[in-house]
Design a protein around this motif. Sequence first.
Motif, PDB file in Angstrom:
ATOM      1  N   UNK A   1       9.823  -1.401   8.670  1.00  0.00           N
ATOM      2  CA  UNK A   1       8.988  -1.002  10.129  1.00  0.00           C
ATOM      3  C   UNK A   1       9.152   0.572  10.049  1.00  0.00           C
ATOM      4  N   UNK A   2       9.922   1.077   9.072  1.00  0.00           N
ATOM      5  CA  UNK A   2       9.901   2.258   9.261  1.00  0.00           C
ATOM      6  C   UNK A   2       9.137   2.823   7.522  1.00  0.00           C
ATOM      7  N   UNK A   3       9.068   2.339   6.663  1.00  0.00           N
ATOM      8  CA  UNK A   3       8.392   2.484   5.682  1.00  0.00           C
ATOM      9  C   UNK A   3       6.806   2.449   4.981  1.00  0.00           C
ATOM     10  N   UNK A   4       6.619   2.573   4.691  1.00  0.00           N
ATOM     11  CA  UNK A   4       4.701   2.393   4.307  1.00  0.00           C
ATOM     12  C   UNK A   4       4.647   1.755   3.843  1.00  0.00           C
ATOM     13  N   UNK A   5       5.389   0.622   3.777  1.00  0.00           N
ATOM     14  CA  UNK A   5       5.278  -0.947   3.786  1.00  0.00           C
ATOM     15  C   UNK A   5       4.321  -2.130   5.136  1.00  0.00           C
ATOM     16  N   UNK A   6       5.125  -1.439   5.806  1.00  0.00           N
ATOM     17  CA  UNK A   6       4.885  -2.431   7.768  1.00  0.00           C
ATOM     18  C   UNK A   6       4.059  -2.116   7.985  1.00  0.00           C
ATOM     19  N   UNK A   7       3.113  -2.978   7.779  1.00  0.00           N
ATOM     20  CA  UNK A   7       1.527  -3.146   8.220  1.00  0.00           C
ATOM     21  C   UNK A   7       1.512  -2.093   9.756  1.00  0.00           C
ATOM     22  N   UNK A   8      -0.282  -1.939   9.786  1.00  0.00           N
ATOM     23  CA  UNK A   8      -0.057  -0.632  10.270  1.00  0.00           C
ATOM     24  C   UNK A   8      -0.289  -0.664  11.910  1.00  0.00           C
ATOM     25  N   UNK A   9      -1.006  -1.824  12.003  1.00  0.00           N
ATOM     26  CA  UNK A   9      -0.918  -2.867  13.160  1.00  0.00           C
ATOM     27  C   UNK A   9      -0.405  -3.007  14.202  1.00  0.00           C
ATOM     28  N   UNK A  10       0.599  -3.458  13.454  1.00  0.00           N
ATOM     29  CA  UNK A  10       1.777  -4.889  14.406  1.00  0.00           C
ATOM     30  C   UNK A  10       2.486  -4.027  15.417  1.00  0.00           C
TER      31      UNK A  10
END
Length: 586
Positions: free
Chosen positions: A558-567
Amino acid sequence: MLLTLMLTAALTSTPPDQADWRTPFERGNGNTTATYAECIAYYKKLDAAYSEVTLREVGPTDSGEPLHEVVVSLDGDADPSSVRRKNRRVVLIQNGIHPGEPEGIDASMMLVRDYLQQKKLRAQLENLTLVVVPVYNVDGMLNRNATTRANQNGPEQYGFRGNGRHYDLNRDYIKQETRNARSFAKLFQQWRPEVFVETHTSNGADYQYTMTLIASQKDKLHPVLGQYLQQRLLPALYQGMEKRKWPMTPYVDFDGPTPESGLIGFSDSPRYSTGYAALFNCIGFMPETHMLKAFRPRVESTYALLDEVIRFVHRDAEALGAARAEADRQLLAQTLFPLTWQLDKQQVETLQFRGYESRSKPSEVSGLPRQYYDRAAPYTRPVKYYNGYRPGVTAEKPAAYLIPQAWETIIERLQRNGVQLRRLTQDATVEVEARYIEDFQTTPRPFEGHYVHSQVQLRAVRQPQLLRRGDYVARLDQPAARYLMETLEPQAVDSFFAWGFFDSVLQSKEHFSPYVFEDLAAEVLRRQPELRRQLEEKKQADPKFAQDAQAQLEWVYRRSEYSEPGYRRYPVLRLTGNEQLVMRNE
């Protein structure tokens, strides 16, 4: 031949003052209420006979039948804009939201007739226009029965509380999921009444009063109107009803087993009629006649209260108009808005309450003690009245909200409720304030078709955002500012987020397989030593987390660039007003 027919028609028609204008209630035995067909037919008859009356359809309901309004204006002017230009006050009366509580339906039919036919009453309309919704919940009124109001003393038959989709319309003023509510919003926004009255029947304790009253909660009204309500309007209504031998008390909602425990002022959030009206600086009333009194006095006391409201507005039209205008003016300059409210028991009044002693006797059903009220033992004694509320969560007003065009159900509601919107005419990347939903509570059972959210915790972030051509901007320097704050701020009691309209952002659309993300997470932590440090601190502070490998991977994801920005990112963005946007009015 044509002249003969015209003369014959003229000689055989009945002048209005000679026709039988008794309502179905008046022709009955005192314990009957008009059917839907009888009610509308009666207003059609008035419309045909009097130029001062306009009956018209204003939109659909879930029943398939239209919602009607009856406009009573001495010069026949039924145009809301024209009435406003003439500086008239507007009183809006709505009946039959719960058609099993039909007193207002019958009382209003008699009231409109009398205001047309009695010279002294007509004078009360010289500076105001009366608008009546004969039946709001048409669906429920058509669902006629004699059993669903088990606590109520008559009438012989009546309608049902739920509408055609089984919604309680007095919980639908803000979310507007029914056709009834959408049609009402259009009507309300066209008229923008100073006073709105919606007629009801109570449930609950037994006491001596036939009429009780819910008024817009004074602290939730704009302070100018709250003061006006407490110092001028309510005293006049209570005194007027007392003179007419219909003593009133505030709605009997109490803190304990009996009313003597202390009455509590109704907390009218915007899902209710009076709470919705307050968003637009309109004073609202919900008269609640007592369910156990006979139907005739319930109708008569409702008639008396409606008449008192109209008389007061006529007498105090100038002061009422000035208070409304000042509240509207101050609203535009208001910067801090309460979103939640808490009962303040430090604010307490004392009322002389006319009740019946509460006693106990064995139940014929269970054999155990049961409560009853002894009507042979009336009393008048002081009780505490808690009618003070203080703000809980508050929010600073932004310059504007940005609503992505994808959220059409939100846009439709804003437009229907008089919000002035503009649209972007070209794409733009600007810095905005975005909010992320950190935590919230949800009701375990559905309420009016929703699992309602509360106790919302937000995290605000300044970040660049690509705004798309066609997205909507709602500035807060407009009369609907309070409505915007209480629907678009997620922490508000009846916000669109609270009602679940944005629930799709609470679910992640992409995720990871642990055995794949293990290596990616390790790489993320190698590249971000500060994130590694925060992870180790969390493990030390939370032993359960330290033993949960999946939870740790989730934390890093959740704190990485892999987490979806809209979540969990709330879609409505806050704007400062300094953004360079190219827009057009809607």
